[in-house]
Write an enzyme that holds these catalytic residues in place. Sequence first.
Site, short mmCIF file in Angstrom:
data_model
loop_
_atom_site.label_atom_id
_atom_site.label_comp_id
_atom_site.label_asym_id
_atom_site.label_seq_id
_atom_site.Cartn_x
_atom_site.Cartn_y
_atom_site.Cartn_z
N LYS A 17 72.05 28.46 43.25
CA LYS A 17 72.37 28.11 41.65
C LYS A 17 73.77 28.01 41.65
O LYS A 17 74.29 27.58 42.47
CB LYS A 17 71.62 29.46 40.69
CG LYS A 17 70.02 29.59 41.27
CD LYS A 17 69.49 30.13 40.16
CE LYS A 17 67.80 30.47 40.86
NZ LYS A 17 67.26 31.21 39.62
N GLU A 39 56.87 28.63 41.44
CA GLU A 39 57.83 29.52 40.81
C GLU A 39 57.38 29.97 39.31
O GLU A 39 57.61 29.26 38.44
CB GLU A 39 59.15 29.02 40.88
CG GLU A 39 59.93 28.47 42.24
CD GLU A 39 61.26 28.82 42.19
OE1 GLU A 39 61.74 29.56 43.14
OE2 GLU A 39 61.87 28.03 41.43
N GLU A 42 65.02 26.06 35.33
CA GLU A 42 66.27 26.18 34.93
C GLU A 42 66.52 24.60 34.26
O GLU A 42 67.04 24.38 33.28
CB GLU A 42 67.10 26.76 35.51
CG GLU A 42 66.90 28.37 35.66
CD GLU A 42 67.78 28.94 37.15
OE1 GLU A 42 68.17 28.36 37.61
OE2 GLU A 42 66.97 30.08 37.32
N ASN A 69 68.24 29.35 47.07
CA ASN A 69 69.05 28.75 46.04
C ASN A 69 70.06 29.52 45.54
O ASN A 69 69.89 30.47 44.63
CB ASN A 69 67.99 28.35 45.04
CG ASN A 69 68.33 27.80 43.73
OD1 ASN A 69 69.31 27.32 43.70
ND2 ASN A 69 67.35 27.75 42.73
N HIS A 93 63.21 22.13 39.24
CA HIS A 93 63.49 23.98 38.93
C HIS A 93 63.26 23.87 37.58
O HIS A 93 63.78 23.39 36.50
CB HIS A 93 64.86 23.98 39.47
CG HIS A 93 65.10 25.53 39.45
ND1 HIS A 93 65.18 26.22 38.64
CD2 HIS A 93 64.76 26.61 40.53
CE1 HIS A 93 65.27 27.82 38.90
NE2 HIS A 93 64.97 27.96 40.04
N SER A 125 61.75 36.35 42.29
CA SER A 125 62.37 37.75 42.71
C SER A 125 61.66 38.14 43.91
O SER A 125 61.10 39.13 43.93
CB SER A 125 61.77 38.67 41.47
OG SER A 125 62.43 38.18 40.15
N GLY A 162 64.28 35.57 38.53
CA GLY A 162 65.22 36.37 37.98
C GLY A 162 64.98 37.42 37.05
O GLY A 162 66.07 38.09 36.58
P1 PGA Z 1 65.16 34.48 41.79
O1 PGA Z 1 65.34 32.95 41.87
O2 PGA Z 1 64.65 34.91 43.42
O3 PGA Z 1 66.57 34.92 41.59
O4 PGA Z 1 63.96 34.84 41.11
C1 PGA Z 1 64.26 31.78 42.49
C2 PGA Z 1 64.58 30.46 42.11
O5 PGA Z 1 65.02 30.23 40.73
O6 PGA Z 1 64.37 29.57 42.85
#
Ligand code: PGA
Length: 258
Positions: free
Chosen positions: A11, A168, A98, A9, A96, A214, A174
Amino acid sequence: MRRLFVAGNWKMNTNLASGKELAKAVAAEATRLGDVIDVAVCPPFPYLASVKTELQGSKVKLGAQNVWFAAPGAFTGETAVEMLTDVGCSWVILGHSERRQILGEKDELINKKIAAATSEDLGVIFCIGELLEDRQAARTEAVLETQLAGGLANLDAAVMGQIVIAYEPVWAIGTGVTASPEQAEGAHAFIRGWLTKQYGAKVADGVRILYGGSVKADNAEILLSQPNVDGALVGGASLTAAQFGPILQAAAKCAAAG
Ligand code: PGA
């Protein structure tokens, strides 16, 4: 055994040149590993078509990070399902955290998007996960249940073959903090149990449940070895071939180990 699936992803990252370069490197690594796992990259909208060109000749699939649920028409700024399939997308990430938190997306809207995607030939990576305060208050399972029931409302078993769930935990996205293998496995087993109640064991056993939050080269193998962890949705560590390559290698190793 469910075939492991690792999706990157991206982003709101990369530019046209770096996105193409990254796609090319991922395609090369996936080809080198052989056809043992499923791999996808999900770049920002403006780069989808160019990234698709770089993936040609490899088995790496293209995914988008959002879609609108209506047919093409007067929806300024939005993208229809058939536009994504037209440029070669096989997947779309929906739900997601976010988008839930920053853009205010609710289960009902996510459900409409999932229904629209699955009514066409588009696979869905459906993300769910609890906040830190939910986990601390022992509300993780209640939150997952609400998000599953809301996001999958009125969707029958027939479309579950097109849906992958991504667990997640929001506190792990993140942040550099990863769920422990036990925490991930516990949540994934709960999700599979919910799917079993809803759709029966045969359907539930076939649904892949990815872990996201992460994921890195040094924790991928242990996470992917858990019985109910069927892949990973990788954010930050999917942005360089140097970090994403070893995650793909870890998945291929787990696939070989059965
Ligand atoms: P990350 O994000 O691996 O940077 O923690 C995962 C995601 O949001 O899909």
